[in-house]
Design an enzyme around this catalytic site. Structure first.
Site, PDB file in Angstrom:
ATOM      1  N   LYS A  35       6.829  12.723 -11.768  1.00  0.00           N
ATOM      2  CA  LYS A  35       6.687  13.189 -10.384  1.00  0.00           C
ATOM      3  C   LYS A  35       8.053  13.138  -9.684  1.00  0.00           C
ATOM      4  O   LYS A  35       8.989  12.514 -10.184  1.00  0.00           O
ATOM      5  CB  LYS A  35       5.679  12.307  -9.644  1.00  0.00           C
ATOM      6  N   TYR A 252      34.997   2.725   8.523  1.00  0.00           N
ATOM      7  CA  TYR A 252      34.214   2.633   9.756  1.00  0.00           C
ATOM      8  C   TYR A 252      33.798   1.195  10.041  1.00  0.00           C
ATOM      9  O   TYR A 252      33.329   0.479   9.151  1.00  0.00           O
ATOM     10  CB  TYR A 252      32.946   3.481   9.646  1.00  0.00           C
TER      11      TYR A 252
HETATM   12  C1  LIG Z   1       4.222   6.717 -10.059  1.00  0.00           C
HETATM   13  C2  LIG Z   1       3.013   6.242 -10.772  1.00  0.00           C
HETATM   14  C3  LIG Z   1       3.124   5.560 -11.993  1.00  0.00           C
HETATM   15  C4  LIG Z   1       4.450   5.149 -12.603  1.00  0.00           C
HETATM   16  O1  LIG Z   1       4.907   3.962 -11.998  1.00  0.00           O
HETATM   17  P1  LIG Z   1       6.238   3.235 -12.502  1.00  0.00           P
HETATM   18  O2  LIG Z   1       6.301   2.008 -11.692  1.00  0.00           O
HETATM   19  O3  LIG Z   1       7.357   4.171 -12.196  1.00  0.00           O
HETATM   20  O4  LIG Z   1       6.082   3.026 -13.959  1.00  0.00           O
HETATM   21  C5  LIG Z   1       1.959   5.228 -12.648  1.00  0.00           C
HETATM   22  N1  LIG Z   1       0.738   5.543 -12.128  1.00  0.00           N
HETATM   23  C6  LIG Z   1       0.613   6.183 -10.963  1.00  0.00           C
HETATM   24  C7  LIG Z   1      -0.740   6.491 -10.441  1.00  0.00           C
HETATM   25  C8  LIG Z   1       1.729   6.545 -10.234  1.00  0.00           C
HETATM   26  O5  LIG Z   1       1.595   7.168  -9.066  1.00  0.00           O
END
Ligand SMILES: *Cc1c(COP(=O)(O)O)cnc(C)c1O
Length: 355
Positions: A35, A252
Site C-alpha cells: 500500500k 536557521y
Molecule cells: C499495513 C498493514 C499491514 C502491514 O503492516 P507492517 O507493520 O508494515 O508489517 C498488515 N495488515 C494490515 C491490515 C495493514 O493495513
C-alpha cells in the site's frame, strides 16, 4: 547536471526480504503489503519484481490496486480497507480484487451489489485495536450472511494487532485469544500477523501472514534484524564545505553553535525531499560510508553535517541519509517517528533509481 538527491531502490533486496518473511512462517501464505506506493518505494516496480512468487499483494484502496492491474500484475490483490462506496464493487469484481469487509455498512453494500462474478472477502474482526472490524459477537452472523450470498466466493477471517511490536506486552496474546474465540466454529483460513507479529509472535502466524515494513528491510522491533536487507538508500552529495570557529552557529535559528573549530558539510537534502525537519543534532548521517552526525536545523533543501573526523572530505562526496550504513529506523528514532513515515514521505523531487 541535476540535483544529486536519489532514492536508490534494491529490488533484489525486496524479494529476499519476502523470502525471509515466508521462511519465518513455514506453511503460511504471505500477503506482500505494498500500500501507499509500496511504502514510498514504488509499488509497480516492486510488484513486478515479486509477482512470480507473491501469494498476494495488499493495498489500501481500489486506486492502488488499479495501478497494479494496469501495469500487468495479475496476482491476487486484497483491498485492506475494502471499498469506500458501493460503486467500487463492480470494478473490484471485474478486476478480481479481494475485499476486506470491516463494517456492517460494507457488508450490506456487498450483499446488495450485482457483481459480474463473486468476490473473495477478508472479513475483519476487531480483536482489540478498536479501529476497523466487526465486534467479536457479530462475527458469526456477518460470516453467515457472507457465506449465504451469491456475491461472495472465499472468505478469510482476519484481524489486526495494535501492539505486536511490544514483545513483552500481554496485548497481543489477548488479541489472539479474542480472535480465536470470535471465530470459534467458523471454518476457513485466518490471518493476524503484520511484520512485527510475524517476527515476534509465532502464535499469530495462522494461514496468511501480512508483512509490510519488513519487506522494505526495516524491523518494526526494537532490536534490528540483520537478515533484513534495506531496500531504499536515500543519498545525496556534499555541495559546500566551510570551517567555522568556536562560537559560530549554523543555519536557521542557529540551533548548533560550535564548541570547537568545526568543519561543516552542506548536503543537498532537506525536508522538501522527505528528510525529517525534526531530526536533532546528533542524528547519524554517513559521509563516504563513514558515520558522522547532523548538526544544525534541517532546512527545505539542505542539511548540515559534522566533518571534523573527515578532514579529507570534498564537495561532491557521497552522503547517505539512510540505507545500509544508517538505518531508517535509527533516523526515525532520533526524530520521534517511525521508518514507515520516513519512507512514505519521500517527495517527488527525489530521483528514483531502481536496481
Ligand atoms: C499495513 C498493514 C499491514 C502491514 O503492516 P507492517 O507493520 O508494515 O508489517 C498488515 N495488515 C494490515 C491490515 C495493514 O493495513
Amino acid at each position: 547536471m541535476s540535483r544529486p538527491t536519489f532514492a536508490i531502490i534494491d529490488t533484489a533486496a525486496f524479494v529476499a526480504n519476502y523470502r525471509y518473511a515466508k521462511s519465518l512462517a513455514p506453511g503460511a501464505r504471505a500477503l506482500a503489503v505494498i500500500k501507499a506506493n509500496a511504502y514510498g518505494h514504488g509499488a509497480v516496480v516492486l510488484a513486478r519484481a515479486l509477482a512470480a512468487e507473491a501469494d498476494a499483494f495488499g493495498v489500501a484502496c481500489s486506486e492502488e490496486a488499479m495501478e497494479l492491474r494496469e501495469s500487468g500484475i495479475d496476482s491476487p490483490i486484497v483491498l485492506l480497507e475494502g471499498v469506500f462506496e458501493p460503486a467500487e464493487i463492480a470494478n473490484a469484481a471485474m478486476h478480481q480484487f479481494t475485499l476486506a469487509v470491516h463494517s456492517p455498512q460494507q457488508l450490506d453494500w456487498l450483499l446488495a451489489a450485482r457483481p459480474a462474478r463473486p468476490l473473495d472477502v477478508w472479513l475483519k474482526v476487531d480483536s482489540g485495536m478498536h479501529r476497523l472490524g466487526f465486534d467479536p459477537r457479530e462475527v458469526a452472523h456477518a460470516h453467515a450472511r457472507l457465506q449465504a450470498s451469491p456475491n461472495v466466493a472465499q472468505i478469510v477471517l482476519m484481524s489486526h494487532l495494535a501492539r505486536a511490536d511490544e514483545t513483552d506486552s500481554a496485548a497481543t496474546p489477548n488479541q489472539i485469544d479474542c480472535f480465536r474465540e470470535a471465530i470459534q466454529g467458523i471454518g476457513g483460513p485466518t490471518s493476524l500477523a503484520n511484520s512485527a507479529a510475524l517476527m515476534a509472535w509465532p502464535r499469530s502466524h495462522a494461514d496468511w501472514v501480512r508483512p509490510g515494513i519488513m519487506l522494505y528491510g526495516s524491523s518494526p522491533l526494537e532490536t534490528p534484524d540483520t537478515r533484513l536487507q534495506p531496500v531504499m538508500r536515500l543519498e545525496s552529495r556534499l555541495i559546500a564545505i566551510r570551517d567555522l570557529t568556536v562560537g559560530e552557529s549554523i543555519g536557521y535559528g542557529g540551533r548548533y553553535t560550535c564548541a570547537v573549530p568545526t568543519r561543516v558539510g552542506v548536503v543537498a537534502a532537506g525536508y522538501a525531499d522527505g528528510y525529517p525537519r525534526h531530526a536533532p543534532d546528533g542524528t547519524p548521517v554517513a559521509v563516504n560510508d563513514r558515520l558522522t552526525r547532523l548538526i544544525g536545523r534541517v532546512s527545505m533543501d539542505m542539511l548540515t553535517v559534522d566533518l571534523n573526523e573527515q578532514p579529507q572530505a570534498q564537495v561532491g562526496d557521497h552522503v547517505q541519509l539512510w540505507g545500509d550504513r544508517v538505518s531508517a529506523a535509527e533516523v526515525a528514532h532520533h526524530s520521534g517517528t517511525i521508518a514507515y513515515e520516513l519512507f512514505t514521505r519521500i517527495t517527488r523531487r527525489v530521483h528514483f533509481q531502481y536496481r
